[in-house]
Write an enzyme that holds these catalytic residues in place. Structure first.
Site, mmCIF file in Angstrom:
data_model
loop_
_atom_site.group_PDB
_atom_site.id
_atom_site.type_symbol
_atom_site.label_atom_id
_atom_site.label_comp_id
_atom_site.label_asym_id
_atom_site.label_seq_id
_atom_site.Cartn_x
_atom_site.Cartn_y
_atom_site.Cartn_z
ATOM 1 N N GLU A 104 -19.985 66.277 -3.881
ATOM 2 C CA GLU A 104 -20.441 64.947 -3.458
ATOM 3 C C GLU A 104 -21.970 64.879 -3.504
ATOM 4 O O GLU A 104 -22.636 65.907 -3.398
ATOM 5 C CB GLU A 104 -19.999 64.674 -2.011
ATOM 6 C CG GLU A 104 -18.853 63.686 -1.862
ATOM 7 C CD GLU A 104 -19.194 62.255 -2.269
ATOM 8 O OE1 GLU A 104 -20.144 62.038 -3.043
ATOM 9 O OE2 GLU A 104 -18.494 61.348 -1.826
ATOM 10 N N ASP A 105 -22.495 63.681 -3.670
ATOM 11 C CA ASP A 105 -23.946 63.511 -3.608
ATOM 12 C C ASP A 105 -24.412 63.476 -2.157
ATOM 13 O O ASP A 105 -25.369 64.128 -1.779
ATOM 14 C CB ASP A 105 -24.369 62.223 -4.345
ATOM 15 C CG ASP A 105 -23.596 60.980 -3.905
ATOM 16 O OD1 ASP A 105 -22.618 61.104 -3.132
ATOM 17 O OD2 ASP A 105 -23.964 59.869 -4.339
ATOM 18 N N ASP A 108 -22.008 60.264 4.257
ATOM 19 C CA ASP A 108 -22.610 59.326 5.205
ATOM 20 C C ASP A 108 -21.583 59.104 6.326
ATOM 21 O O ASP A 108 -21.445 59.943 7.206
ATOM 22 C CB ASP A 108 -22.923 58.055 4.397
ATOM 23 C CG ASP A 108 -23.682 56.980 5.142
ATOM 24 O OD1 ASP A 108 -24.029 57.170 6.304
ATOM 25 O OD2 ASP A 108 -23.938 55.916 4.552
ATOM 26 N N PHE A 158 -31.621 55.239 4.000
ATOM 27 C CA PHE A 158 -31.070 55.053 2.662
ATOM 28 C C PHE A 158 -31.927 55.835 1.660
ATOM 29 O O PHE A 158 -33.141 55.647 1.596
ATOM 30 C CB PHE A 158 -31.061 53.562 2.313
ATOM 31 C CG PHE A 158 -30.432 53.276 0.987
ATOM 32 C CD1 PHE A 158 -29.061 53.386 0.818
ATOM 33 C CD2 PHE A 158 -31.211 52.903 -0.103
ATOM 34 C CE1 PHE A 158 -28.482 53.138 -0.418
ATOM 35 C CE2 PHE A 158 -30.636 52.643 -1.334
ATOM 36 C CZ PHE A 158 -29.267 52.762 -1.487
ATOM 37 N N ARG A 171 -30.692 56.233 -10.642
ATOM 38 C CA ARG A 171 -29.975 57.526 -10.544
ATOM 39 C C ARG A 171 -30.720 58.610 -11.299
ATOM 40 O O ARG A 171 -30.541 59.788 -11.060
ATOM 41 C CB ARG A 171 -28.567 57.407 -11.120
ATOM 42 C CG ARG A 171 -27.632 56.479 -10.357
ATOM 43 C CD ARG A 171 -26.216 56.612 -10.895
ATOM 44 N NE ARG A 171 -25.339 55.527 -10.477
ATOM 45 C CZ ARG A 171 -24.693 55.477 -9.317
ATOM 46 N NH1 ARG A 171 -24.805 56.446 -8.458
ATOM 47 N NH2 ARG A 171 -23.916 54.457 -9.025
#
Ligand code: 5GP
Length: 175
Positions: A104-105, A108, A158, A171
């Site tokens: 996963e990046d 959250d 964020f 990205r």
């Protein structure tokens, strides 16, 4: 701290390329310790699109063979999670009885990964481990997620770049 304006927002550079590379070295080292010399071929599951950069960098460092597979889920709109997770691209490999490393990046709320893990479990894999480049633990809304390999813990802000987008852009940023 360096300020960067992307579209209508101003960001600050929080993690450099060098810091990311060092963190990925450390994550890969842990995964290699757990998986090298294995007789099986583990599945490396890239959760698109955010994990593309991390997955590519991670697998370059692996000292074992793995099968790379992708899946896609969506929950984010703009700069916040909608909590409504949808699977947009299904699994393309048979994972029954196999060890799976989910890449996963960022984690959250945890809704996305929880959904991924639930879907994976329905195919009866031998094990599921999670590697996330970033972890935002203060935002977590699920309590059943164990992240075995984490690059950085970040505050509830964020973040963009290195695979992570702001409305599908940026990205490509290497930091
Ligand atoms: P969760 O379901 O854990 O709330 O969110 C998971 C997904 O939302 C991540 O895989 C990522 O795509 C997106 N996301 C969460 N936090 C951020 C963030 O700070 N920046 C960006 N660009 N995406 C995020």
């Amino acid at each position: 701290m360096e300020k960067i304006t992307l579209k209508d927002k101003t960001f600050r550079k929080v993690i450099s390329y060098e810091q990311l590379s060092a963190a990925i070295d450390a994550v890969a080292c842990k995964i290699n310790a757990d998986f090298k010399n294995c007789d099986d071929v583990p599945v490396l599951l890239c959760v698109l699109n955010g994990s593309i950069m991390f997955t590519a960098e991670l697998m370059k460092r692996f000292q074992f063979n793995c099968q790379v597979v992708s899946t896609k889920l969506t929950s984010y709109e703009g700069t916040g999670s909608t909590g409504n997770v949808k699977q947009a691209l299904g699994l393309t490999a048979d994972i029954q009885g196999r060890r799976v490393i989910v890449v996963e990046d960022i984690v959250d709320t945890g809704f996305t990964l929880s959904t991924v893990v639930k879907i994976l479990k329905s195919y009866n894999p031998a094990s599921i481990e999670i590697a996330s480049l970033l972890d935002k633990p203060s935002m977590r809304k699920v309590d059943d997620l164990k992240l075995k390999y984490v690059g950085f813990v970040v505050p509830a802000e964020f973040v963009v770049g290195y695979g992570l987008d702001y409305n599908e852009l940026y990205r490509q940023l290497p930091y």
